[in-house]
Design a protein around this motif. Structure first.
Motif, PDB file in Angstrom:
ATOM      1  N   UNK A  71       0.784  -1.162   0.120  1.00  0.00           N
ATOM      2  CA  UNK A  71       0.032  -0.046  -0.096  1.00  0.00           C
ATOM      3  C   UNK A  71       0.910   1.168  -0.056  1.00  0.00           C
ATOM      4  N   UNK A  72       1.834   1.291   0.945  1.00  0.00           N
ATOM      5  CA  UNK A  72       2.730   2.420   0.994  1.00  0.00           C
ATOM      6  C   UNK A  72       3.403   2.593  -0.413  1.00  0.00           C
ATOM      7  N   UNK A  73       3.906   1.705  -0.932  1.00  0.00           N
ATOM      8  CA  UNK A  73       4.640   1.932  -2.041  1.00  0.00           C
ATOM      9  C   UNK A  73       3.754   2.197  -3.322  1.00  0.00           C
ATOM     10  N   UNK A  88       1.109   4.173  -2.567  1.00  0.00           N
ATOM     11  CA  UNK A  88       0.982   5.679  -2.539  1.00  0.00           C
ATOM     12  C   UNK A  88       2.059   6.393  -2.777  1.00  0.00           C
ATOM     13  N   UNK A  89       3.465   5.959  -2.947  1.00  0.00           N
ATOM     14  CA  UNK A  89       4.505   6.570  -3.020  1.00  0.00           C
ATOM     15  C   UNK A  89       5.075   7.347  -1.764  1.00  0.00           C
ATOM     16  N   UNK A  90       4.761   6.503  -0.908  1.00  0.00           N
ATOM     17  CA  UNK A  90       4.928   6.793   0.555  1.00  0.00           C
ATOM     18  C   UNK A  90       6.564   6.361   0.849  1.00  0.00           C
ATOM     19  N   UNK A  91       7.546   6.812   0.123  1.00  0.00           N
ATOM     20  CA  UNK A  91       9.135   6.121   0.179  1.00  0.00           C
ATOM     21  C   UNK A  91       9.620   6.250   1.535  1.00  0.00           C
ATOM     22  N   UNK A  92       9.395   7.023   2.229  1.00  0.00           N
ATOM     23  CA  UNK A  92      10.019   7.054   3.621  1.00  0.00           C
ATOM     24  C   UNK A  92       9.480   5.919   4.406  1.00  0.00           C
ATOM     25  N   UNK A  93       8.276   5.858   4.548  1.00  0.00           N
ATOM     26  CA  UNK A  93       7.702   5.022   5.496  1.00  0.00           C
ATOM     27  C   UNK A  93       7.838   3.687   4.939  1.00  0.00           C
ATOM     28  N   UNK A  94       7.852   3.331   3.448  1.00  0.00           N
ATOM     29  CA  UNK A  94       8.265   2.262   2.848  1.00  0.00           C
ATOM     30  C   UNK A  94       9.709   1.651   3.307  1.00  0.00           C
ATOM     31  N   UNK A  95      10.420   2.337   3.264  1.00  0.00           N
ATOM     32  CA  UNK A  95      11.895   2.041   3.682  1.00  0.00           C
ATOM     33  C   UNK A  95      11.726   1.702   5.300  1.00  0.00           C
ATOM     34  N   UNK A 120       6.158  10.808  -3.137  1.00  0.00           N
ATOM     35  CA  UNK A 120       5.706  11.099  -4.512  1.00  0.00           C
ATOM     36  C   UNK A 120       6.757  11.583  -5.338  1.00  0.00           C
ATOM     37  N   UNK A 121       6.713  11.959  -6.512  1.00  0.00           N
ATOM     38  CA  UNK A 121       7.635  12.511  -7.334  1.00  0.00           C
ATOM     39  C   UNK A 121       7.883  11.531  -8.466  1.00  0.00           C
TER      40      UNK A 121
END
Length: 338
Positions: A235-237, A239-246, A285-286
């Motif tokens: 879900x995080x990936x 939604x491009x939530x890169x920080x939380x994904x890491x 994002x981005x």
């Protein structure tokens, strides 16, 4: 902000149309290279000791830099370029504190603040210590006021881990602090959202001393995360939530038992698309729409977390391969096997 609805199945899925994944180790090297080139962003200014200074823009970034460098050093050989860069950055960060002297001043100004000890603990765990600060803080840590300071449960775990790393007797049992967290309650998985995600990741970081002791995760919590972390990460990936994904990837590599290689392969392939050629990773994002580099404050943490999670991933996969007698399966620990 709430993440999109979590899918019912725990399996991740590939994202069509993305570029071929880069080696996980390459992502760590690029991230740490960017951090090194932008180290001035971590410099402590005059506001670091100001009465109304913003800790979140002074001490917090420096502490995060120190912690990630400690983790990289732990999981790499001294001759490894990653280890060398992390050591250089850690020395830079320690110099910023006046080789620990500024912690003494912080303790004098805010004797019952816990953030100085939480930052100091990263340095102490690497053998960078200041005896005067430790004596002063140990005195405060024996007071009733310190013991009953009201904190979020995961923050309490941070203080307990910081006490342990700094040689100060822990004022409470870590397992009791864990019992009060959202994660320990094994909540309904659909209640996961961004705030809960960041809370659970830090619960695991403090519990395992930032991935060093996976066996510290109780079996029920480990089993719960093994089942539900994949859809949360997916879900995080998406939604491009890169920080939380890491951070979730770091958790995946901090659990007891062999890592889930398919999960790591898919997640790192997708996350690799977020990293800029210069090495930074935006917090959110981005992807495919970036026209200029984000401000330091909007990418330093996610870039640090990329290096942290990548090094943990490579190390756990290497350990698993060695246990299986398949050391060659991870290409010298540099990639994620299919």
């Amino acid at each position: 902000m709430t993440a999109p609805e979590v899918r019912a199945t725990p399996e991740g899925r590939a994202t069509p149309g993305v570029r071929p994944p880069r080696e996980v180790r390459d992502l760590a090297e690029a991230a740490l290279t960017w951090v090194s080139a932008h180290r001035d962003g971590f410099t402590l200014g005059d506001d670091a000791l100001a009465e109304h200074g913003n800790v979140n823009t002074t001490w917090k970034p420096l502490g995060e830099l120190a912690q990630v460098c400690v983790c990289v050093r732990r999981h790499t050989d001294p001759a490894d370029p990653l280890h060398v860069t992390a050591s250089d950055l850690l020395s830079f960060a320690w110099h910023q504190t006046g080789r620990g002297a500024l912690f003494v001043e912080l303790q004098r100004l805010e004797p019952f603040a816990t953030y100085p000890l939480e930052v100091y603990a990263a340095f102490a765990s690497a053998g960078l210590r200041h005896e005067g600060y430790e004596r002063a803080t140990a005195t405060v840590a024996r007071t009733r006021g310190w013991h009953v300071t009201e904190q979020e449960p995961n923050r309490r775990m941070s203080v307990l881990n910081s006490e342990r790393r700094s040689g100060i007797p822990e004022h409470r049992d870590m397992s009791r602090a864990l019992d009060r967290t959202w994660l320990a309650g094994l909540p309904e998985p659909w209640t996961f959202e961004l705030a809960a995600g960041y809370t659970l990741t830090h619960v695991i970081f403090h519990l395992t001393d930032w991935g060093l002791t996976p066996r510290a995760v109780p079996p029920p919590v480990a089993a719960y995360l093994r089942h539900w972390l994949p859809p949360w990460l997916d879900t995080c990936l998406e939604d491009e939530q890169w920080d939380l994904s890491c951070e979730l990837l770091a958790v995946a590599s901090s659990l007891p038992g062999p890592p889930e290689r398919a999960l790591l392969q898919d997640a790192w392939a997708r996350l690799s698309t977020a990293q800029d050629d210069s090495g930074f990773v935006p917090e959110t994002g981005g992807r495919g729409s970036r026209t200029h580099a984000p401000a330091f404050v909007d990418c330093y943490h996610s870039t640090l977390m990329t290096a942290f999670a990548a090094v943990l991933t490579v190390n756990r996969l290497r350990e698993a391969a060695e246990d299986d007698g398949q050391a060659d399966a991870v290409s010298g620990g540099q990639g994620v096997p299919g």
